[in-house]
Each structure stands twice: as structure tokens, then as C-alpha cells.
Design a protein around this motif. Sequence first.
Motif, mmCIF file in Angstrom:
data_model
loop_
_atom_site.group_PDB
_atom_site.id
_atom_site.type_symbol
_atom_site.label_atom_id
_atom_site.label_comp_id
_atom_site.label_asym_id
_atom_site.label_seq_id
_atom_site.Cartn_x
_atom_site.Cartn_y
_atom_site.Cartn_z
ATOM 1 N N ARG B 177 7.129 -16.074 -54.288
ATOM 2 C CA ARG B 177 6.163 -16.053 -53.194
ATOM 3 C C ARG B 177 5.491 -14.707 -52.987
ATOM 4 N NH1 ARG B 177 8.729 -20.467 -50.799
ATOM 5 N NH2 ARG B 177 8.376 -21.933 -52.456
ATOM 6 N N LYS B 178 5.331 -13.959 -54.064
ATOM 7 C CA LYS B 178 4.694 -12.658 -53.924
ATOM 8 C C LYS B 178 3.178 -12.776 -54.053
ATOM 9 C CE LYS B 178 8.450 -10.203 -53.512
ATOM 10 N NZ LYS B 178 9.319 -11.192 -52.883
ATOM 11 N N THR B 179 2.724 -13.972 -54.275
ATOM 12 C CA THR B 179 1.355 -14.183 -54.679
ATOM 13 C C THR B 179 0.473 -14.615 -53.522
ATOM 14 O OG1 THR B 179 0.058 -15.366 -56.338
ATOM 15 C CG2 THR B 179 1.787 -16.624 -55.270
ATOM 16 N N GLU B 180 1.140 -15.094 -52.456
ATOM 17 C CA GLU B 180 0.396 -15.678 -51.337
ATOM 18 C C GLU B 180 -0.543 -14.668 -50.684
ATOM 19 O OE1 GLU B 180 3.716 -16.969 -49.193
ATOM 20 O OE2 GLU B 180 3.986 -18.782 -50.396
ATOM 21 N N GLY B 181 -1.760 -15.106 -50.487
ATOM 22 C CA GLY B 181 -2.709 -14.233 -49.808
ATOM 23 C C GLY B 181 -3.367 -13.257 -50.752
ATOM 24 N N LYS B 182 -2.552 -12.658 -51.630
ATOM 25 C CA LYS B 182 -3.093 -11.622 -52.507
ATOM 26 C C LYS B 182 -4.069 -12.184 -53.530
ATOM 27 C CE LYS B 182 1.045 -8.795 -52.302
ATOM 28 N NZ LYS B 182 1.925 -9.794 -51.704
ATOM 29 N N PHE B 183 -3.941 -13.438 -53.797
ATOM 30 C CA PHE B 183 -4.613 -13.951 -54.971
ATOM 31 C C PHE B 183 -4.824 -15.441 -54.816
ATOM 32 C CE2 PHE B 183 -4.215 -15.938 -59.172
ATOM 33 C CZ PHE B 183 -5.349 -15.381 -59.747
ATOM 34 N N ASP B 184 -6.077 -15.900 -54.951
ATOM 35 C CA ASP B 184 -6.249 -17.337 -54.917
ATOM 36 C C ASP B 184 -7.292 -17.833 -55.901
ATOM 37 O OD1 ASP B 184 -6.915 -16.145 -51.852
ATOM 38 O OD2 ASP B 184 -8.590 -16.562 -53.189
ATOM 39 N N MET B 185 -6.972 -17.682 -57.152
ATOM 40 C CA MET B 185 -7.718 -18.415 -58.153
ATOM 41 C C MET B 185 -7.483 -19.901 -57.879
ATOM 42 S SD MET B 185 -7.277 -16.749 -61.871
ATOM 43 C CE MET B 185 -8.570 -15.766 -62.603
ATOM 44 N N SER B 186 -8.337 -20.703 -58.431
ATOM 45 C CA SER B 186 -8.201 -22.141 -58.178
ATOM 46 C C SER B 186 -7.077 -22.736 -59.019
ATOM 47 C CB SER B 186 -9.522 -22.829 -58.475
ATOM 48 O OG SER B 186 -10.042 -22.340 -59.709
ATOM 49 N N GLY B 187 -5.849 -22.298 -58.750
ATOM 50 C CA GLY B 187 -4.706 -22.877 -59.441
ATOM 51 C C GLY B 187 -4.321 -22.137 -60.698
ATOM 52 N N ASP B 188 -3.278 -22.592 -61.318
ATOM 53 C CA ASP B 188 -2.748 -21.929 -62.490
ATOM 54 C C ASP B 188 -3.709 -21.979 -63.676
ATOM 55 O OD1 ASP B 188 -0.229 -21.417 -61.325
ATOM 56 O OD2 ASP B 188 0.322 -23.510 -61.651
ATOM 57 N N TRP B 189 -4.383 -23.114 -63.838
ATOM 58 C CA TRP B 189 -5.136 -23.310 -65.075
ATOM 59 C C TRP B 189 -6.219 -22.258 -65.262
ATOM 60 C CZ3 TRP B 189 -3.870 -25.617 -69.324
ATOM 61 C CH2 TRP B 189 -4.834 -25.833 -70.309
ATOM 62 N N ALA B 190 -6.923 -21.958 -64.178
ATOM 63 C CA ALA B 190 -7.967 -20.938 -64.271
ATOM 64 C C ALA B 190 -7.354 -19.600 -64.683
ATOM 65 C CB ALA B 190 -8.682 -20.795 -62.929
ATOM 66 N N TYR B 191 -6.226 -19.280 -64.071
ATOM 67 C CA TYR B 191 -5.539 -18.045 -64.440
ATOM 68 C C TYR B 191 -5.136 -18.052 -65.907
ATOM 69 C CZ TYR B 191 -1.662 -14.845 -65.121
ATOM 70 O OH TYR B 191 -0.838 -13.896 -65.636
ATOM 71 N N LEU B 192 -4.557 -19.168 -66.340
ATOM 72 C CA LEU B 192 -4.034 -19.235 -67.708
ATOM 73 C C LEU B 192 -5.148 -19.165 -68.739
ATOM 74 C CD1 LEU B 192 -1.309 -21.936 -67.039
ATOM 75 C CD2 LEU B 192 -0.906 -19.548 -67.700
ATOM 76 N N MET B 193 -6.260 -19.840 -68.472
ATOM 77 C CA MET B 193 -7.391 -19.766 -69.398
ATOM 78 C C MET B 193 -7.968 -18.356 -69.390
ATOM 79 S SD MET B 193 -7.880 -22.504 -71.173
ATOM 80 C CE MET B 193 -9.563 -22.275 -71.778
ATOM 81 N N GLY B 194 -8.044 -17.777 -68.218
ATOM 82 C CA GLY B 194 -8.581 -16.424 -68.119
ATOM 83 C C GLY B 194 -7.756 -15.426 -68.910
ATOM 84 N N ILE B 195 -6.477 -15.516 -68.750
ATOM 85 C CA ILE B 195 -5.608 -14.550 -69.416
ATOM 86 C C ILE B 195 -5.586 -14.801 -70.926
ATOM 87 C CG2 ILE B 195 -3.317 -15.693 -69.438
ATOM 88 C CD1 ILE B 195 -3.983 -12.234 -68.009
ATOM 89 N N SER B 196 -5.633 -16.053 -71.324
ATOM 90 C CA SER B 196 -5.660 -16.361 -72.760
ATOM 91 C C SER B 196 -6.918 -15.799 -73.400
ATOM 92 C CB SER B 196 -5.596 -17.876 -72.982
ATOM 93 O OG SER B 196 -4.447 -18.423 -72.373
ATOM 94 N N ALA B 197 -8.043 -15.984 -72.716
ATOM 95 C CA ALA B 197 -9.308 -15.475 -73.242
ATOM 96 C C ALA B 197 -9.282 -13.960 -73.330
ATOM 97 C CB ALA B 197 -10.468 -15.949 -72.370
ATOM 98 N N ALA B 198 -8.757 -13.315 -72.290
ATOM 99 C CA ALA B 198 -8.737 -11.847 -72.284
ATOM 100 C C ALA B 198 -7.883 -11.306 -73.421
ATOM 101 C CB ALA B 198 -8.204 -11.342 -70.935
ATOM 102 N N ILE B 199 -6.772 -11.960 -73.687
ATOM 103 C CA ILE B 199 -5.824 -11.429 -74.659
ATOM 104 C C ILE B 199 -6.147 -11.850 -76.088
ATOM 105 C CG2 ILE B 199 -3.403 -11.550 -75.410
ATOM 106 C CD1 ILE B 199 -2.629 -11.384 -72.493
ATOM 107 N N LEU B 200 -6.677 -13.055 -76.231
ATOM 108 C CA LEU B 200 -6.937 -13.550 -77.590
ATOM 109 C C LEU B 200 -8.402 -13.456 -77.986
ATOM 110 C CD1 LEU B 200 -4.568 -16.634 -77.631
ATOM 111 C CD2 LEU B 200 -4.133 -14.297 -78.402
ATOM 112 N N GLY B 201 -9.188 -12.878 -77.115
ATOM 113 C CA GLY B 201 -10.612 -12.785 -77.431
ATOM 114 C C GLY B 201 -11.336 -14.010 -76.924
ATOM 115 N N PRO B 202 -12.665 -13.871 -76.721
ATOM 116 C CA PRO B 202 -13.422 -14.904 -76.035
ATOM 117 C C PRO B 202 -13.741 -16.122 -76.883
ATOM 118 C CG PRO B 202 -14.861 -13.111 -76.670
ATOM 119 C CD PRO B 202 -13.489 -12.732 -77.115
ATOM 120 N N ARG B 203 -13.439 -16.075 -78.145
ATOM 121 C CA ARG B 203 -13.741 -17.244 -78.983
ATOM 122 C C ARG B 203 -12.840 -18.406 -78.550
ATOM 123 N NH1 ARG B 203 -12.058 -12.949 -81.732
ATOM 124 N NH2 ARG B 203 -9.813 -12.822 -81.901
ATOM 125 N N GLY B 204 -13.386 -19.642 -78.626
ATOM 126 C CA GLY B 204 -12.666 -20.802 -78.114
ATOM 127 C C GLY B 204 -12.037 -21.608 -79.218
#
Lengths: 204, 204
Positions: B177-204
Motif C-alpha cells: 500500500r505504498k502506492t496509494e495517492g502517489k501514483f494513479d496510472m490507469s491500472g497495472d497494464w498501462a504501467y507494465l506496457m510503459g515499463i516494457s517499452a522503456a526498457i526494451l525500446g519502443p519497437r512493438g
Amino acid sequence: MSDDTPSRRSSYHHGDLRAQLIAAVRDLVEAHGPDGFSVAEAARQAGVSSAAPYKHFRDRPELLRAVAAEGMDRLRDAMEAGLAQHPAGSLQSVAAIGQAYVDFARGGPGVFRLVFGLTEGHEGDPLLQEKGSSCFGVVLRATAAVLHLPMEDAAVRERAYMLWTCVHGHSFLTIDRKTEGKFDMSGDWAYLMGISAAILGPRG
Amino acid sequence: MSDDTPSRRSSYHHGDLRAQLIAAVRDLVEAHGPDGFSVAEAARQAGVSSAAPYKHFRDRPELLRAVAAEGMDRLRDAMEAGLAQHPAGSLQSVAAIGQAYVDFARGGPGVFRLVFGLTEGHEGDPLLQEKGSSCFGVVLRATAAVLHLPMEDAAVRERAYMLWTCVHGHSFLTIDRKTEGKFDMSGDWAYLMGISAAILGPRG
DNA sequence: TGTACATCAGTGAACGCGCGTTCACTGATGTAC
DNA sequence: TGTACATCAGTGAACGCGCGTTCACTGATGTAC
């Protein structure tokens, strides 16, 4: 700072019990994990009867909470110090915050787990929550500076949170020894610079 | 699957004690944290005397270790299933592994902490270590596919580890519960896609 | 099919232990006069 | 400076508790003949 030899208080009154109990609990938590301490053992280590702690703390959870709070203060100070070591807006300044975080975890895995683990007694403690936010604030500030955006910008919050998850995860995997063999970058710094660049873009 | 009503075994022999003890401990760990269970309470929940568990497990740590091992198996299966849901080499396939990981953590925070926490009894257990490596193997495979590189490539290991730290950190911050308030992306999926793109490059 | 026996998953009582917390107490310290 | 007193940080003994583990046992089950 007149005579604070930590152990030999020969007077009837201890004089420094509260702080010494916190220190004892910190040691016990390092030795046996966040749940592996007892009020009795802490009292013993402070050279005091098992009833004495209750003159300073209502009960066991309150004692634990004090240790967690003190730990969070140390963490925030370390992060601030790391940030201050590099030019504002540099990737290095972000990596240095991460380094402070990882060092804190490695230097005291027990307290680190305690602070981030909602262990039994301090589920929603507002004081701890506020201290946690203050830590995140350091990351926010550094991120905003790198991105040349105001701290309130959604992109700043997003990227700062991503950084936090990485460093937090790396810290946990390190102290839990899940990293051995699987991964051998040349130390934390390479990892931290790599992750900062990936998340904040390649500009330096 | 003939008559596995879980509670009402009226015969003298229980028949399914081992599995039921593991289930009981799993519940207790969820309710009170990795250290908050007792052999006695688990026996009680299985409807059996407090000595009975020792017919199936040498001691308390061994019982805990069994729960951890079973948890790791479930985690790996979930990760594999997530990976299989998307085309090999897509960012989605990587994000889906992360989603399985986060779901596992959220669905059983106690077991998740147990599995990744070296709690007292299973510091260097080789079985658990092997199961952990097998989880990381799933991430390695997916990463290699995205990058079009062999699994042994250093860049693959590096990027896979980065992904792991992020997802691991996000999982912990979420369940703690360290995440409440500090951060509200629209759920996990947006975060996970964002982080995958950042780390693996923007190619899909 | 029936009997004898080895196996082994359960019982329940008992053990020693350390813990959290309370209680009436005591003796050092600080303050008011 | 001296005395009376309130305060409060310590003591140590005691409480009830639940735990991990052991032990001699019992009764159901499977197998050999």
C-alpha cells in the motif's frame, strides 16, 4: 555529548533508555527479521528489567513503529544527500538517490523490510505514511529536474514511480539473494544509470 | 475427484492431511504474515491433533518451505500462461508476464512475501532457488524474443533483470500500500506496457 | 475367503520455554518554599 | 542553603498463554499366506 558510553550507566536511572531500546530492537530486527524480536530481549540487551520498556512505549507494536519511523528518517536523509552530490537535472543525481536507497537496504535489510512491510502493527500509520511520501518527494524533485517539467506534471509522477519500482525491486532482490548468478552487471551503479537512462530518456 | 469434501473426513485416517496442512498454512500466512502462523493452529484448522503434522513434516520450517515451494510453482505456471497469451516477441507478451506476477502478489501477498523473503527457515534452500531461476527463465525467454537475440546474450540478461526489478518493486509497493495517492496510472497494464517499452525500446 | 501381522497415520497428554503485560514497590531527581 | 514533597524511571515477581516438540499409545489399512 558529555558521557554517552552506551552501556555502563551505573546510576539507578538509565537516562537514555528510549534511544537504547530502539537501537536494541534495530539490532534484533537485523538479526532475526521484523517479527523476530521481543520486548524482553530488547530490555535484556539494554541491561534493564523486562518491565522497564513499558515506561517508554505503550506496547510492542509501538516500539516497532518507533524503529520503523527512525529508519525512514535515515532513508530520506540518505536520499537527499545522494541527490545533493550531483548537478540538478543530471541522470547521475537520480542514480545517486537510487544508490542511497540500495545502500540503505543492504546496510539494514531487517529494518528495510520492516519499513516497507506493513508488519502487523503499523498497517496504516499516518506518521509512517507521511514519511514515506516525503521519500518519494525526493524522487519526484529529481525527476522533474531531469525532465524540465514541473513536479505536478503527470509524466513526472509516472516516470518517478517507474524509477521507484525498479530501485525498490532491485533492493529487495539484492537483500533476498535472488540476484546471485542470474545477473552480474558491474555493481549497482551500472544498473542504476542504465535504468535511469531507459526511463528518463538518453539525454544526460 | 471422488469425495474431496475438504473438511469432513470421519474415518480415523485423514487421507489428505499433507495437502490440507499446506492449504491451512497458506491461509494463515495470508491472514497473519509469513511469521504469523503456528503448527498448532494449522493442525487445528485441519481438524487434527497438534502432533499429527509431525507425521508429514520434520518441523515447522519444513512445513513453511513446502508452502513456499508450492507458491513458486503456481507463480511460474501463471507467468508461462501469461506469456503464451500473446505473440512471441511482442511487448504485450512481456507485459503479460508482469501482469501474472503482479496478480500473484496481489492475490496472495502473504505467500508472495514468504516466497521472496528468506524467512528464517529457508535461507539457501536449493529447491526454492531452482524454482526461482525457472521463473526468471520465463522472463529471459520473452526478452530474448523481443530483442531478437539469443537468451545467453548479456544484453538480454541485463534487460530481463531490469524488467524483473520493476515488476517486483511494483508488486511489493502495491501489496504494501505504498502506492496509494502517489501514483494513479490507469491500472497495472498501462504501467507494465510503459515499463516494457522503456526498457526494451519502443519497437512493438 | 479368512487370518496374522507389519505398517503407519492418527491421538492426547505432557514437557519446558519465552513471551507480553501488570502490579505494588523503591529510590533518584527536580522543584517550591 | 536546607527541607518536604511530588514525580517518575526503574525493579522484580508474578500471571496466563500458546507454542514446538516428544512420547507411548491405538486403531485402520494392506499384504502374505
